[in-house]
Design a protein around this motif. Structure first.
Motif, short mmCIF file in Angstrom:
data_model
loop_
_atom_site.label_atom_id
_atom_site.label_comp_id
_atom_site.label_asym_id
_atom_site.label_seq_id
_atom_site.Cartn_x
_atom_site.Cartn_y
_atom_site.Cartn_z
N GLU A 237 -13.78 4.03 -6.16
CA GLU A 237 -12.59 4.88 -6.19
C GLU A 237 -11.42 4.18 -5.50
OE1 GLU A 237 -13.24 8.85 -4.62
OE2 GLU A 237 -11.06 9.20 -4.57
N ILE A 241 -7.79 3.17 -7.21
CA ILE A 241 -6.49 3.60 -6.70
C ILE A 241 -5.60 2.37 -6.43
CG2 ILE A 241 -5.33 4.71 -4.72
CD1 ILE A 241 -7.84 6.55 -4.51
N LEU A 242 -6.25 1.31 -5.94
CA LEU A 242 -5.49 0.09 -5.62
C LEU A 242 -5.20 -0.76 -6.86
CD1 LEU A 242 -7.49 -0.53 -2.39
CD2 LEU A 242 -5.00 -0.58 -2.43
N LYS A 257 -0.50 -0.31 2.91
CA LYS A 257 0.61 0.16 2.07
C LYS A 257 0.19 1.31 1.17
CE LYS A 257 3.75 -3.66 1.42
NZ LYS A 257 3.72 -4.87 0.60
N ALA A 258 -1.08 1.26 0.72
CA ALA A 258 -1.56 2.26 -0.25
C ALA A 258 -2.24 3.45 0.44
CB ALA A 258 -2.51 1.60 -1.22
N LYS A 259 -2.22 3.46 1.75
CA LYS A 259 -2.98 4.46 2.51
C LYS A 259 -2.70 5.90 2.07
CE LYS A 259 -4.07 5.74 7.22
NZ LYS A 259 -3.76 5.65 8.64
N SER A 260 -1.45 6.21 1.83
CA SER A 260 -1.08 7.60 1.51
C SER A 260 -1.60 8.03 0.13
CB SER A 260 0.43 7.75 1.56
OG SER A 260 0.99 6.89 0.58
N LYS A 261 -2.02 7.06 -0.66
CA LYS A 261 -2.49 7.41 -2.02
C LYS A 261 -3.95 7.84 -2.05
CE LYS A 261 0.28 3.90 -4.30
NZ LYS A 261 0.04 2.60 -4.91
N MET A 262 -4.64 7.71 -0.89
CA MET A 262 -6.08 8.01 -0.92
C MET A 262 -6.48 8.92 0.23
SD MET A 262 -7.44 4.20 0.05
CE MET A 262 -6.29 3.27 -0.94
N SER A 263 -7.65 9.53 0.10
CA SER A 263 -8.14 10.39 1.17
C SER A 263 -8.47 9.52 2.38
CB SER A 263 -9.39 11.13 0.71
OG SER A 263 -10.44 10.21 0.54
N TYR A 267 -10.09 5.71 2.38
CA TYR A 267 -9.35 4.68 3.13
C TYR A 267 -10.27 3.98 4.14
CZ TYR A 267 -6.40 2.81 6.85
OH TYR A 267 -5.87 2.00 7.82
#
Ligand code: GLA
Length: 391
Positions: A237, A241-242, A257-263, A267
């Motif tokens: 998953e 997302i990445l 950088k992508a932290k906010s896009k995942m739970s 993360y």
């Protein structure tokens, strides 16, 4: 037991049970992973070594080939499994025979005919201890087929057949680490394996001043229980997302950088894997330079990450690592971490060789005080991978 003693034992058992000499003796080792945990199915690096604990088989052609049966006498549990190899081998009982069935099926798929065999079997790899008792049994079975058919195959292919057996016959969607090290291990060396390219590098580990201690918590782990598969799915998953094929392709900066896009959970899973891949490469460099304090620090960091981000440790594994930290550098411990899939099983500690006795004593006592359980501790040098001892 040394491999020689083990081999003598299984030969004696074969003779007692089948009334004749075995024609072949084959063995394959268990493993301890020094660092690089839960990275193999993310295309990362792992750094395991084969240990001096083995699955071993003595065998001969069955007296009547027309039976199309492989009989395996388990010399420890005094139980015999029979497998029909006349047609395509399927799952069956007892449960442990599935590891062998899976490998027979894999060789059949390659077009190999499995002869009828009489086999005596024994294993000194602790079961469910996170030391790859199942990979040892699978790779040993593959080696037996090689001996019995007289056709050697590429050790990588043998490892892959064993891995498929684990997937299809044991229901564990494992990576390639365990079967690779059991098949390709070399005495005196760790194996740095790039799980993406499958490129291997043998890293010498023969400094007599240091040793690896294996501390079995005696808490059994069950990778089939679903947590392992869940971790795999969470990593997939994160990769999705990445926008990458696997977490191998992600740097720590990209993840942040992508932290906010995942739970938060996904993360943390990704943070473990990405950090662990880096630690493994650095630890291998530390070993090449005999920089033991640095290697030890990477091992502690690996454990913390498996405990806090990947959630695969348990209180008994944590207890062992805490005791190791308390003994500390002064007491001869460089580093310690859980090893293998987790949820129980073993820790591995990098220690000064001349402090083994004192460390073992303290660990056994303290572990009992902390958990009420008895640990088992042993050291192993890096052993050789699967071998045909006779045949
Ligand atoms: C188990 C699996 C391996 C690997 C480890 C975790 O041992 O069989 O493939 O994923 O867990 O590093």
């Amino acid at each position: 037991m040394t491999l020689k003693e083990l081999s003598d034992h299984v030969v004696a058992e074969f003779k007692k049970h089948y009334g004749r000499e075995p024609r072949w003796i084959v063995a394959a080792p268990g493993r301890v992973n020094v660092i690089g945990e839960h990275t193999d199915y993310n295309d990362g690096f792992v750094l395991p070594m084969a240990i001096e604990r083995y699955a071993i088989m003595a065998a001969d052609l069955a007296l009547f080939q027309s039976t199309n049966t492989v009989s395996i006498y388990d010399t420890q549990f005094k139980e015999t499994a029979t497998i029909d190899v006349g047609e395509h081998v399927t799952k069956g009982s007892p449960k442990w025979s599935n590891y062998m069935r899976g490998v027979f099926a894999g060789f059949q798929r390659r077009g190999e005919k499995i002869p009828a065999l009489d086999v005596a079997f024994m294993s000194t790899v602790p079961l469910g201890g996170g030391l790859s008792s199942s990979a040892a049994l699978e790779v040993c079975t593959g080696t037996l087929i090689e001996a019995a058919t007289g056709k050697r195959i590429d050790p990588i292919e043998k490892a892959l057949i064993a891995q498929t057996a684990e997937h299809e016959f044991a229901g564990v969607p494992c990576g390639i680490m365990d079967q690779f090290i059991s098949s390709l291990g070399r005495e005196g060396h760790l194996l740095l394996l790039d799980c993406r390219t499958r490129k291997t590098e043998l890293v010498p580990m023969n400094d007599p001043a240091v040793a690896l201690l294996i501390v079995n918590t005696n808490v059994k782990h069950e990778l089939g229980s679903g947590e392992y598969a869940k971790r795999r799915a969470e990593c997939e998953e994160a990769a999705k997302i990445l926008g990458v094929a696997s977490l191998r392709d992600v740097t720590p900066e990209q993840l942040e950088k992508a932290k906010s896009k995942m739970s938060d959970l996904v993360y943390r899973r990704a943070r473990h894997v990405i950090g662990e891949i880096e630690r493994t490469v650095h630890a291998a460099e530390g070993i090449r330079q005999s920089n033991w304090p640095t290697v030890g620090q990477f091992m502690y960091a690996s454990h913390a990450s498996l405990r806090d981000d990947y959630d695969v440790s348990c209180k008994e594994l944590d207890a062992v690592v805490e005791i190791a930290e308390d003994i500390g550098f002064k007491g001869g411990v460089y580093g310690c971490r859980m090893t293998g899939g987790g949820f129980g099983g073993c820790c591995v500690a990098l220690v000064k060789a001349d402090a083994i006795e004192a460390i073992t004593k303290t660990m056994l006592e303290e572990y009992n005080v902390k958990t009420g359980l008895e640990a088992i501790i042993f050291s192993s040098r890096p052993a050789a991978g699967a071998t045909i001892i006779k045949g």
